[in-house]
Design a protein around this motif. Structure first.
Motif, PDB file in Angstrom:
ATOM      1  N   SER A   3      -4.903  47.022 -28.500  1.00 47.41           N
ATOM      2  CA  SER A   3      -5.525  46.661 -29.760  1.00 47.41           C
ATOM      3  C   SER A   3      -4.861  47.516 -30.833  1.00 47.41           C
ATOM      4  O   SER A   3      -5.107  48.710 -30.949  1.00 47.41           O
TER       5      SER A   3
ATOM      6  N   ASP B  21      -4.800  48.575 -33.910  1.00 47.58           N
ATOM      7  CA  ASP B  21      -5.607  48.629 -35.126  1.00 47.58           C
ATOM      8  C   ASP B  21      -5.024  49.613 -36.141  1.00 47.58           C
ATOM      9  O   ASP B  21      -5.641  50.626 -36.488  1.00 47.58           O
TER      10      ASP B  21
ATOM     11  N   LYS C 293      -3.476  42.680 -29.467  1.00 53.78           N
ATOM     12  CA  LYS C 293      -4.606  42.189 -30.260  1.00 53.78           C
ATOM     13  C   LYS C 293      -4.509  42.746 -31.679  1.00 53.78           C
ATOM     14  O   LYS C 293      -4.377  43.953 -31.850  1.00 53.78           O
TER      15      LYS C 293
ATOM     16  N   HIS D 182      -5.902  42.804 -35.902  1.00 55.73           N
ATOM     17  CA  HIS D 182      -6.894  42.495 -36.950  1.00 55.73           C
ATOM     18  C   HIS D 182      -6.037  42.326 -38.189  1.00 55.73           C
ATOM     19  O   HIS D 182      -5.786  43.289 -38.918  1.00 55.73           O
TER      20      HIS D 182
ATOM     21  N   ASP E 196      -8.005  38.986 -33.475  1.00 56.56           N
ATOM     22  CA  ASP E 196      -9.423  39.259 -33.220  1.00 56.56           C
ATOM     23  C   ASP E 196     -10.233  38.994 -34.491  1.00 56.56           C
ATOM     24  O   ASP E 196     -10.857  39.895 -35.042  1.00 56.56           O
TER      25      ASP E 196
ATOM     26  N   MET F  67     -21.080  42.137 -26.790  1.00 61.48           N
ATOM     27  CA  MET F  67     -20.277  43.116 -27.541  1.00 61.48           C
ATOM     28  C   MET F  67     -20.417  44.493 -26.920  1.00 61.48           C
ATOM     29  O   MET F  67     -21.363  44.767 -26.187  1.00 61.48           O
TER      30      MET F  67
ATOM     31  N   VAL G 126     -15.139  37.195 -24.416  1.00 61.26           N
ATOM     32  CA  VAL G 126     -15.157  38.628 -24.652  1.00 61.26           C
ATOM     33  C   VAL G 126     -16.526  39.051 -24.156  1.00 61.26           C
ATOM     34  O   VAL G 126     -17.544  38.602 -24.696  1.00 61.26           O
TER      35      VAL G 126
ATOM     36  N   PRO H  62     -13.411  44.853 -24.204  1.00 66.62           N
ATOM     37  CA  PRO H  62     -13.068  46.021 -25.021  1.00 66.62           C
ATOM     38  C   PRO H  62     -14.052  47.162 -24.755  1.00 66.62           C
ATOM     39  O   PRO H  62     -15.017  46.982 -24.011  1.00 66.62           O
ATOM     40  N   GLY H  63     -13.810  48.317 -25.403  1.00 68.35           N
ATOM     41  CA  GLY H  63     -14.689  49.470 -25.205  1.00 68.35           C
ATOM     42  C   GLY H  63     -14.254  50.203 -23.947  1.00 68.35           C
ATOM     43  O   GLY H  63     -15.065  50.456 -23.055  1.00 68.35           O
TER      44      GLY H  63
ATOM     45  N   TYR I 146     -17.634  53.471 -24.771  1.00 69.27           N
ATOM     46  CA  TYR I 146     -16.463  53.380 -23.890  1.00 69.27           C
ATOM     47  C   TYR I 146     -16.863  53.534 -22.430  1.00 69.27           C
ATOM     48  O   TYR I 146     -17.588  54.452 -22.065  1.00 69.27           O
TER      49      TYR I 146
ATOM     50  N   VAL J  87      -9.066  45.770 -23.076  1.00 70.28           N
ATOM     51  CA  VAL J  87      -8.623  46.065 -24.436  1.00 70.28           C
ATOM     52  C   VAL J  87      -8.702  47.567 -24.686  1.00 70.28           C
ATOM     53  O   VAL J  87      -9.780  48.163 -24.570  1.00 70.28           O
TER      54      VAL J  87
ATOM     55  N   ARG K  77      -7.882  52.830 -29.697  1.00 68.14           N
ATOM     56  CA  ARG K  77      -7.608  54.225 -30.023  1.00 68.14           C
ATOM     57  C   ARG K  77      -7.190  55.079 -28.825  1.00 68.14           C
ATOM     58  O   ARG K  77      -6.499  56.083 -28.984  1.00 68.14           O
TER      59      ARG K  77
HETATM   60  P1  5BU Z   1     -11.029  50.931 -29.599  1.00 74.51           P
HETATM   61  O1  5BU Z   1     -10.199  51.756 -30.500  1.00 74.51           O
HETATM   62  O2  5BU Z   1     -10.540  50.903 -28.111  1.00 74.51           O
HETATM   63  O3  5BU Z   1     -12.497  51.251 -29.730  1.00 74.51           O
HETATM   64  O4  5BU Z   1     -10.826  49.424 -30.137  1.00 74.51           O
HETATM   65  C1  5BU Z   1     -11.495  48.341 -29.590  1.00 74.51           C
HETATM   66  C2  5BU Z   1     -11.069  47.067 -30.281  1.00 74.51           C
HETATM   67  O5  5BU Z   1     -11.746  45.964 -29.713  1.00 74.51           O
HETATM   68  C3  5BU Z   1     -11.345  47.006 -31.764  1.00 74.51           C
HETATM   69  O6  5BU Z   1     -10.291  46.307 -32.388  1.00 74.51           O
HETATM   70  C4  5BU Z   1     -12.616  46.210 -31.893  1.00 74.51           C
HETATM   71  O7  5BU Z   1     -12.630  45.450 -33.085  1.00 74.51           O
HETATM   72  C5  5BU Z   1     -12.541  45.301 -30.692  1.00 74.51           C
HETATM   73  N1  5BU Z   1     -13.863  44.969 -30.102  1.00 74.51           N
HETATM   74  C6  5BU Z   1     -14.693  45.918 -29.591  1.00 74.51           C
HETATM   75  O8  5BU Z   1     -14.395  47.093 -29.578  1.00 74.51           O
HETATM   76  N2  5BU Z   1     -15.889  45.559 -29.054  1.00 74.51           N
HETATM   77  C7  5BU Z   1     -16.298  44.288 -29.004  1.00 74.51           C
HETATM   78  O9  5BU Z   1     -17.375  43.986 -28.448  1.00 74.51           O
HETATM   79  C8  5BU Z   1     -15.418  43.320 -29.537  1.00 74.51           C
HETATM   80  C9  5BU Z   1     -14.220  43.684 -30.061  1.00 74.51           C
HETATM   81 BR1  5BU Z   1     -15.946  41.587 -29.472  1.00 74.51          BR
END
Ligand code: 5BU
Length: 473
Positions: A247, A249, A271, A273, A302, A360, A390, A407-408, A422, A438, A441
């Motif tokens: 991801s 970001d 992925k 944004h 995303d 989520m 997801v 993710p998480g 996480y 996914v 960070r």
């Molecule tokens: P992280 O840095 O590993 O926390 O990023 C997680 C990515 O996955 C981030 O871009 C979120 O927008 C995306 N995400 C998420 O964390 N949790 C969710 O439930 C969903 C998307 Br849907």
């Protein structure tokens, strides 16, 4: 007591109270039938309930070893109650209605893992209702080896259950019941012959043995899917041996391209944004797609679309970013209803996919189990559009052709200051059923993102190979 005499008495009582009817009916499994058995009426006839429970006890239960009885909802519940009282064994109750709150248990009553539960049911056709109850009891760690049934319609249910290691004892087979009614002139020879003939010709469909999607390798699942992106993603994972989604970001296009250049070979999916990129140009997309080509990964935007269908089709294919043009797949909320999928189905070309948000990762999110279930149902209507969900849990969906994107994830369980939760690779892959993992960070903020991407890739792949080997301790 003289069992055959009592069985005859029961058969005639069931006929008298209209629990056995002859005519044109359709069973729960969707089969046309000239005979219908409806035991719901027995609650109005205590003497019939008593006779049924006495016969089940004498004929089927006396010798059995068990700790609990559980009636298949709903018709068998009063019978199970009587048998629980008679045998002094506790009763368990399975909730049939969908659970609206996470805390509601599927099985009510007190029990310990490893205890044996005996199933009580009125009628079996395919055996699928008994199997549903068995599955819920087994999920709780209970053992289920035997089901006692009033009537076996002889349409395959016994074989289906026996092949799932559930032994069946029944008071009557349909043939035996018909013979009693014939002998006592309750039905005509013609009706009797029609029913026997029907039984010979019409077998209930065998319930398909349920595959655990998480035990199938990605290459097998690639063969099952109707969505072209899911097929490509499964294939990429299997060939590159990676289930890592980066991801990315970051808000600067050069930084994104620089990072993807370094980790592209280790990921199956990148992925984005796109709306956080401060210096977006069409050329950025051209370069990102070149890297996708070079390293063989797909691109997921995303975007989490969540508006009415009309607006979403514009957001998807117009505007500054023209996502439809370059993103292999996008994320979509089910919240607005099916129109959002219809819109994407109409505006996306055939080599595009949708990950529908079923759950989520953030703490306190407002998605309920009912919402998740409805989301999964909605997706089933668009097999060519849907790549997967997801989501966070293995139980969220069963279809092995769909992909679980989770993710998480970081190497250690933790939380960020804004509610992101996480879980570890082991937890999300081995317990929670994740297929594509996914990581944002965990890699992007590492001192050496490339080296960290390799650590993630290796750890995640190890968990996956352990999972499909089936050797989970
Ligand atoms: P992280 O840095 O590993 O926390 O990023 C997680 C990515 O996955 C981030 O871009 C979120 O927008 C995306 N995400 C998420 O964390 N949790 C969710 O439930 C969903 C998307 Br849907």
């Amino acid at each position: 007591m003289d069992i055959s005499h009592k069985l005859e008495e029961l058969a005639l009582s069931l006929y008298r109270i209209d629990a056995v009817k002859f005519g044109d009916f359709v069973t729960k499994s969707g089969i046309k039938t000239p005979v219908y058995f409806d035991l719901r009426v027995i609650v109005s006839y205590p003497e019939v309930m008593e006779l049924i429970s006495l016969l089940l006890y004498d004929h089927a239960i006396k010798e059995s070893k068990f700790d609990h009885v559980c009636g298949v909802p709903y018709t068998a519940l009063p019978i199970a109650t009587l048998l629980s009282v008679k045998t002094k064994k506790s009763m368990l109750m399975r909730r049939k209605e969908t659970k609206s709150y996470g805390t509601k248990k599927a099985i009510e009553g007190h029990y310990k893992q490893g205890e044996i539960c005996l199933i009580i049911e009125d009628v079996i056709t395919s055996g699928s209702s008994v199997m549903e109850t068995v599955a819920d009891l087994k999920k709780e760690g209970l053992k289920v080896e035997e089901a006692v049934i009033i009537l076996d319609r002889e349409q395959g249910g016994r074989q289906n259950l026996e092949s799932n290691n559930v032994h069946i004892k029944s008071l009557f087979t349909m043939t035996e019941l018909i013979n009693i009614l014939l002998k006592n002139n309750k039905i005509s020879k013609q009706t009797g012959a029609d029913v026997i003939n029907y039984l010979k010709n019409v077998q209930a469909p065998v319930p398909v043995a349920e595959v655990d999607r998480t035990l199938l390798p990605y290459e097998k699942r690639a063969e099952l899917t109707s969505n072209s992106i899911a097929k490509r993603l499964f294939t990429i994972m299997a060939t590159k041996k990676t289930n890592l989604c980066l991801s990315v970001d970051l808000t600067s296009s050069t930084k994104i391209l620089d990072l993807v250049q370094k980790v592209g070979e280790h990921v199956c999916l990148v992925k984005t944004h796109i709306d956080i990129v401060e210096d977006y140009t069409d050329n950025f997309i051209v370069q990102l797609k070149e890297l996708a080509q070079k390293f063989n990964f797909l691109v997921l935007e995303d975007r989490k679309y969540a508006d009415i269908g009309h607006t979403v089709s514009l957001q998807y294919s117009k505007g500054l970013y023209n996502v439809a043009d370059w993103a292999d797949c996008v994320t979509v909320h089910s919240l607005p209803g099916e129109g959002i999928l219809k819109a994407l189905n109409d505006s996306a070309h055939s080599s595009r996919g949708v990950f529908l948000l079923a759950e989520m990762s953030s703490e306190g999110n407002l998605i309920t189990p009912d919402y998740t279930e409805a989301t999964v149902k909605m997706a089933a209507k668009y097999p060519e559009l849907i790549t997967g969900f997801v989501c966070q849990k293995k139980s969220t969906f069963k279809d092995p052709s769909l992909i679980q994107l989770t993710p998480g994830v970081q190497l250690e369980s933790s939380k960020d200051e804004l509610g992101q939760v996480y879980n570890t690779p082991e937890k999300v892959i081995l317990e929670n059923g994740a297929d594509v993992i996914v990581v944002g960070r965990g890699i992007v903020s590492a001192k050496n993102p490339e080296a960290q991407a390799v650590v993630y890739k290796d750890t995640l792949w190890k968990c996956y190979t352990k999972r499909v080997s089936g050797k989970l301790e």
